[in-house]
Design a protein around this motif. Structure first.
Motif, PDB file in Angstrom:
ATOM      1  N   ALA A  76     -30.216  -3.338 -37.742  1.00  0.00           N
ATOM      2  CA  ALA A  76     -29.777  -1.867 -37.892  1.00  0.00           C
ATOM      3  C   ALA A  76     -29.155  -1.751 -39.454  1.00  0.00           C
ATOM      4  N   GLY A  77     -28.681  -2.674 -40.266  1.00  0.00           N
ATOM      5  CA  GLY A  77     -28.050  -2.621 -41.453  1.00  0.00           C
ATOM      6  C   GLY A  77     -26.846  -2.263 -41.391  1.00  0.00           C
ATOM      7  N   ILE A  86     -33.004 -10.079 -44.211  1.00  0.00           N
ATOM      8  CA  ILE A  86     -33.791  -9.217 -43.281  1.00  0.00           C
ATOM      9  C   ILE A  86     -34.457  -8.017 -44.120  1.00  0.00           C
ATOM     10  N   THR A  87     -35.586  -7.963 -43.666  1.00  0.00           N
ATOM     11  CA  THR A  87     -36.427  -6.846 -44.430  1.00  0.00           C
ATOM     12  C   THR A  87     -36.900  -5.873 -43.358  1.00  0.00           C
ATOM     13  N   VAL A  88     -36.558  -4.621 -43.378  1.00  0.00           N
ATOM     14  CA  VAL A  88     -36.960  -3.597 -42.540  1.00  0.00           C
ATOM     15  C   VAL A  88     -37.580  -2.280 -43.421  1.00  0.00           C
ATOM     16  N   THR A  89     -38.778  -2.152 -42.976  1.00  0.00           N
ATOM     17  CA  THR A  89     -39.575  -1.314 -43.887  1.00  0.00           C
ATOM     18  C   THR A  89     -39.730   0.088 -43.384  1.00  0.00           C
ATOM     19  N   GLN A  90     -39.010   0.510 -42.397  1.00  0.00           N
ATOM     20  CA  GLN A  90     -39.162   1.915 -41.743  1.00  0.00           C
ATOM     21  C   GLN A  90     -37.734   2.208 -41.182  1.00  0.00           C
ATOM     22  N   ASP A  91     -37.558   3.488 -40.955  1.00  0.00           N
ATOM     23  CA  ASP A  91     -36.388   3.975 -40.618  1.00  0.00           C
ATOM     24  C   ASP A  91     -35.968   3.687 -39.272  1.00  0.00           C
TER      25      ASP A  91
ATOM     26  N   MET B   1     -35.482  -7.841 -49.715  1.00  0.00           N
ATOM     27  CA  MET B   1     -35.710  -6.604 -49.941  1.00  0.00           C
ATOM     28  C   MET B   1     -35.793  -5.728 -48.758  1.00  0.00           C
ATOM     29  N   VAL B   2     -34.960  -4.684 -48.685  1.00  0.00           N
ATOM     30  CA  VAL B   2     -35.093  -3.966 -47.384  1.00  0.00           C
ATOM     31  C   VAL B   2     -35.512  -2.460 -48.070  1.00  0.00           C
ATOM     32  N   ALA B   3     -36.524  -2.026 -47.551  1.00  0.00           N
ATOM     33  CA  ALA B   3     -36.713  -0.469 -47.982  1.00  0.00           C
ATOM     34  C   ALA B   3     -37.038   0.273 -46.544  1.00  0.00           C
ATOM     35  N   ILE B   4     -35.772   1.083 -46.390  1.00  0.00           N
ATOM     36  CA  ILE B   4     -35.861   1.898 -45.224  1.00  0.00           C
ATOM     37  C   ILE B   4     -36.722   3.222 -45.406  1.00  0.00           C
ATOM     38  N   ARG B   5     -37.716   3.374 -44.784  1.00  0.00           N
ATOM     39  CA  ARG B   5     -38.484   4.716 -44.998  1.00  0.00           C
ATOM     40  C   ARG B   5     -38.408   5.448 -43.644  1.00  0.00           C
ATOM     41  N   VAL B  16     -30.881  -6.438 -47.644  1.00  0.00           N
ATOM     42  CA  VAL B  16     -30.142  -7.180 -46.891  1.00  0.00           C
ATOM     43  C   VAL B  16     -30.386  -8.455 -46.795  1.00  0.00           C
ATOM     44  N   SER B 120     -25.854   3.361 -40.962  1.00  0.00           N
ATOM     45  CA  SER B 120     -26.251   2.281 -41.923  1.00  0.00           C
ATOM     46  C   SER B 120     -26.140   3.213 -43.436  1.00  0.00           C
TER      47      SER B 120
END
Lengths: 247, 288
Positions: A76-77, A86-91, B1-5, B16, B120
């Motif tokens: 969740a960050g 940790i890589t999360v590419t979506q909301d 790398m984290v890219a939250i879209r 993170v 977040s």
């Protein structure tokens, strides 16, 4: 194949055993990850790696205190790993510590706007969904009541209603299916089932085997700070059951 | 790398992992501007909209304080300068912005622990929100100063007035740096809160609010140098120079030399606050 939406690469996080943690100048000057862990620290887990693709429904299994909720917070960050990435590419819509995300001095109405806004929903969209949220939470009569006067069940209902209307492609759920009374629980489960379809990615922490079986297809098993099993849910559950009973 | 879209196509790159770069942190803050705006407006709403006297309350404090100091120093002791009430207000308003931000910064994360732990948004937002909300308070209190300046028939010095936005930006950066530093350290070290309170009390008297900088300049050089280490000196002097342009002349300095030490200190404190906040973020989130 689509790239995964959640990638954990050798993730580790450590905590201090001693609650009265002292601020060390070293920590300010030298970066944490290059530091040798001292005696009073322990790793909640280490070297945890996995990839999760869009639409997968993953159950996180393990005894209490094995770091399940912590792992969810990392995704969740709202916590940062001490090693790995940790890589999360979506909301992400985190359904974590639901009721505590409500500000007790604000009214239910303000809380809905605040919580949705903080999760990145534009005001216009909140307006559109406002009625739906209120109806789902069944708090029409208490919209302008400060949340501190709410019962814990009402708070949880409100928070669940907000979090599930965020429409995020990734949903993290931490033991919230036990929200409210039996009737509301059923409603929540139906809502969750609705969400599991539609290409959303699910991450569920639960001790309830029936919930896990109902929603998840893949299982991750955390024990002694390691990811000991990652496979189809039934296999993971079987391994867990075997270890618990067999010792 | 984290890219939250998110569904809106907003990308909030957010590494993170080991160390997060300054660029990534800045970018994350920029993409979360709507949340910052939301938090600031909520702050102000609670303060101004919810009570009829909201605005009155917010200007009452500087006004009462100024009146008391005016009475004690201007009337009883007779050491006040010309138009002392305006003089006091001109220094008091920016000072209250500073002290309310700095005193509030120790609770910027701890007071919001629940929200910080469940959302977040970049943690810097919780600090920026404080600086921003108190900045608006300051701006809203300026009409009081203008009103008293009119009553005392004081005209603003236009050259210095033009500098005011610049000074305000310097102050905002300075306060952000200090608040970032204190907000993160307080989480790990709760007594910082009490220390800050006392320091701010003392700093009030060691800042040119009740008196002008030229009074300090008559003292030995060591004292003057030590005094100029207070980054608020330049800010307060320039705020007052809008209404009292001879203030700087009396001190025998140009506005550039008044504000230069402040800018250097602002830069240093901002870098310090930014760095410490980044380094402590991981520990802070575990401790909240």
């Amino acid at each position: 194949m689509e790239p995964p939406v959640i990638v954990a690469d050798n993730v580790g996080i450590r905590f201090t055993r001693n609650r009265k943690r002292r601020l060390r100048l070293r920590e300010l000057l030298i970066h944490g990850s290059s530091r040798q862990p001292s005696g009073e620290e322990f790793w909640a887990f280490r070297n945890v790696s996995f990839k999760i693709h869009q639409g997968e429904a993953v159950g996180l299994i393990g005894a209490n205190g094995q770091g399940k909720s912590t792992l969810l917070r990392l995704i969740a960050g709202v916590m940062l790993p001490d090693e790995g990435t940790i890589t999360v590419t979506q909301d992400v819509a985190p359904l974590i510590e639901l009721a505590s995300g409500m500000v007790s001095d604000l009214t239910a109405r303000d809380n809905i706007y605040l919580a949705s806004g903080l999760h990145g929903m534009p005001r216009g969209e909140i307006d559109e969904r406002f009625e739906e949220i209120v109806q789902f939470a069944e708090i029409e009569a208490f919209l302008d009541t400060p949340v501190r006067h709410f019962s814990s069940g009402m708070k949880a209902r409100l928070a669940f209603a907000v979090a599930t209307r965020l429409d995020a492609p990734i949903i993290l759920v931490d033991e919230v299916l036990s929200v409210g009374d039996r009737r509301f629980r059923k409603k929540c489960q139906e809502r969750m089932e609705e969400m599991v379809g539609g290409g959303r990615t699910f991450f569920l922490v639960s001790h309830s085997e029936s919930d896990l079986k109902r929603f998840c297809t893949r299982g991750l098993y955390l024990r002694d700070g390691q990811l000991v099993c990652d496979g189809p849910l039934d296999d993971t559950l079987a391994k867990y059951a075997e270890e618990v009973s067999g010792g | 790398m984290v890219a939250i879209r998110d569904p809106g196509g907003r990308v909030a790159p957010n590494r993170v992992g080991s160390e997060r770069s300054t660029r990534a942190r800045v970018r994350a803050i920029m993409t979360h501007r709507p949340e910052l705006k939301l938090l600031i407006t909520r702050d102000l709403k609670v303060k101004y909209e919810k009570s009829v006297l909201g605005y009155v309350w917010s200007i009452l404090e500087p006004l009462l304080l100024a009146t008391v100091y005016f009475f004690v120093f201007g009337v009883i002791m007779g050491v006040g300068t010309e138009d002392y009430l305006v003089y006091l207000l001109a220094g008091m308003l920016p000072w209250l912005w500073a002290s309310s931000t700095i005193n509030g910064s120790t609770g910027a994360l701890t007071g919001q622990a629940r929200l910080v732990k469940t959302t977040s948004v970049p943690r810097e937002i919780w600090v920026l929100r404080l600086v921003g909300a108190r900045w608006v308070d300051f701006a809203l209190s300026l009409p009081v100063l203008v009103l008293f300046a009119i009553l005392y028939r004081r005209a603003p010095h236009l050259g210095h007035l033009a500098l005011l936005p610049f000074v305000m930006i310097v102050q905002a950066i300075l306060l952000t740096g200090i608040a970032l530093l204190l907000a993160s350290i307080t989480v790990l070290f709760r007594d910082v809160k009490n220390v800050v309170k006392i320091v701010m009390r003392l700093l009030f008297y060691f800042s040119p609010i009740l008196y002008g900088f030229e009074k300090i300049q008559k003292l030995p050089d060591v004292v003057v140098q030590f005094y100029t280490l207070n980054p608020f000196v330049g800010i307060l002097e320039l705020n007052r120079a809008v209404w009292f342009p001879d203030e700087l002349q009396k001190a025998g300095i140009s506005w550039v030399s008044a504000v230069l030490p402040t800018i250097v200190l602002t830069g240093a404190l901002f870098v310090l606050g930014w760095t410490v906040f980044g380094r402590l973020e991981r520990a802070v989130l575990k401790e909240l």
